[in-house]
Scaffold this active site. Structure first.
Site, PDB file in Angstrom:
ATOM      1  N   ASP A  23       0.861  -1.188   0.000  1.00  0.00           N
ATOM      2  CA  ASP A  23       0.000   0.000   0.000  1.00  0.00           C
ATOM      3  C   ASP A  23       0.889   1.228   0.000  1.00  0.00           C
ATOM      4  O   ASP A  23       1.949   1.236   0.638  1.00  0.00           O
ATOM      5  CB  ASP A  23      -0.932   0.033   1.213  1.00  0.00           C
ATOM      6  CG  ASP A  23      -1.946   1.167   1.101  1.00  0.00           C
ATOM      7  OD1 ASP A  23      -2.946   0.990   0.373  1.00  0.00           O
ATOM      8  OD2 ASP A  23      -1.732   2.232   1.718  1.00  0.00           O
ATOM      9  N   GLU A  25       0.915   5.701   0.127  1.00  0.00           N
ATOM     10  CA  GLU A  25       0.252   6.995   0.300  1.00  0.00           C
ATOM     11  C   GLU A  25       1.030   8.000  -0.529  1.00  0.00           C
ATOM     12  O   GLU A  25       2.275   7.969  -0.555  1.00  0.00           O
ATOM     13  CB  GLU A  25       0.214   7.407   1.769  1.00  0.00           C
ATOM     14  CG  GLU A  25      -0.636   6.503   2.653  1.00  0.00           C
ATOM     15  CD  GLU A  25      -2.100   6.463   2.257  1.00  0.00           C
ATOM     16  OE1 GLU A  25      -2.613   7.495   1.767  1.00  0.00           O
ATOM     17  OE2 GLU A  25      -2.731   5.400   2.424  1.00  0.00           O
ATOM     18  N   HIS A 181      -5.849   5.025   5.716  1.00  0.00           N
ATOM     19  CA  HIS A 181      -4.991   5.907   4.927  1.00  0.00           C
ATOM     20  C   HIS A 181      -3.617   6.093   5.556  1.00  0.00           C
ATOM     21  O   HIS A 181      -2.889   7.027   5.229  1.00  0.00           O
ATOM     22  CB  HIS A 181      -5.671   7.256   4.646  1.00  0.00           C
ATOM     23  CG  HIS A 181      -7.039   7.099   4.057  1.00  0.00           C
ATOM     24  ND1 HIS A 181      -7.243   6.441   2.861  1.00  0.00           N
ATOM     25  CD2 HIS A 181      -8.262   7.461   4.502  1.00  0.00           C
ATOM     26  CE1 HIS A 181      -8.538   6.420   2.597  1.00  0.00           C
ATOM     27  NE2 HIS A 181      -9.174   7.025   3.574  1.00  0.00           N
ATOM     28  N   ASP A 186      -3.293   0.067   6.308  1.00  0.00           N
ATOM     29  CA  ASP A 186      -4.023  -0.433   5.142  1.00  0.00           C
ATOM     30  C   ASP A 186      -3.376  -1.694   4.574  1.00  0.00           C
ATOM     31  O   ASP A 186      -4.067  -2.607   4.109  1.00  0.00           O
ATOM     32  CB  ASP A 186      -4.121   0.647   4.067  1.00  0.00           C
ATOM     33  CG  ASP A 186      -5.121   1.741   4.423  1.00  0.00           C
ATOM     34  OD1 ASP A 186      -5.782   1.624   5.475  1.00  0.00           O
ATOM     35  OD2 ASP A 186      -5.247   2.712   3.652  1.00  0.00           O
TER      36      ASP A 186
END
Length: 215
Positions: A23, A25, A181, A186
């Site tokens: 994951d 960001e 987030h 996540d």
């Protein structure tokens, strides 16, 4: 194909692919121009009975590459301050080099041939990781250049839900929306969700394949 009794290895289950949950960001939606700010990766393993589970976790805050766009809306959404010195951010190269080093060891140890990314709405995470790998001139990228396992699609099929939080809850998993987030949180939830979907299919008798259906 191996005998059913032998189909308990990662390499047999996924046709030689080594699944790694990822994951990211970011500071926007464009992988070529917008900054990668955080990345987490979780490798997976199978026990002797063929049940899939999380293995090794890696997590890095990442320095924006030189000239990267930082979209204010994206930063407001994920709550990341790229200039916060307490983030302990590292370069794209350092983060990806460490992840790929662990992944390559896992590929070798499991007898797999190549890594495949597992992610929720995987095209997004895959595009950012591949763009960062290209910028960092990363050698021997172990990940497949386009194939992924997308848990949004898999959860839609198995659970009737495509949103990560709802898919987790439907599967009987906890999901803390206050931690959403964060790449680390996540990734952890996505890893457990993917394992649950794979293991549920096994519990239902879908794997190993019945005799006569093996290829």
């Amino acid at each position: 194909m191996s005998d059913n009794a032998q189909l308990t290895g990662l390499c047999d289950r996924f046709r030689g692919f080594y699944p790694v949950v990822i994951d990211v960001e970011t500071a926007g939606f464009n992988a070529k121009t917008d900054a990668l700010l955080e990345i987490a990766a979780i490798t997976l393993k199978m026990d002797e009975q063929g049940w899939l589970m999380p293995d090794t976790t890696l997590h890095f805050h990442v320095e924006p590459f030189v000239g990267a766009n930082l979209q204010p809306e994206a930063l407001a959404f994920n709550g990341i301050d790229p200039n916060d010195p307490d983030r302990g951010a590292v370069s794209e190269y350092e983060a990806l080099h460490e992840i790929c080093k662990v992944v390559r060891k896992g590929i070798k140890a499991s007898g797999c041939n190549r890594a495949i990314m597992v992610a929720h709405n995987a095209n997004f995470d895959h595009s950012f990781m591949m763009a960062a790998a290209e910028r960092a001139s990363l050698k021997r990228n172990p990940f497949h250049p386009f194939a992924t396992f997308d848990t949004a699609a898999l959860a839609g099929l198995a659970l009737g839900q495509t949103v990560l939080s709802k898919a987790c809850q439907t599967a009987g998993m906890d999901f803390d929306s206050t931690q959403a987030h964060s790449a680390l949180y996540d990734t952890e939830r996505t890893a457990v969700l993917f394992c649950e979907i794979v293991n549920r299919w096994k519990r239902l008798g879908g794997w190993p394949l019945p005799a006569g259906e093996e290829v």
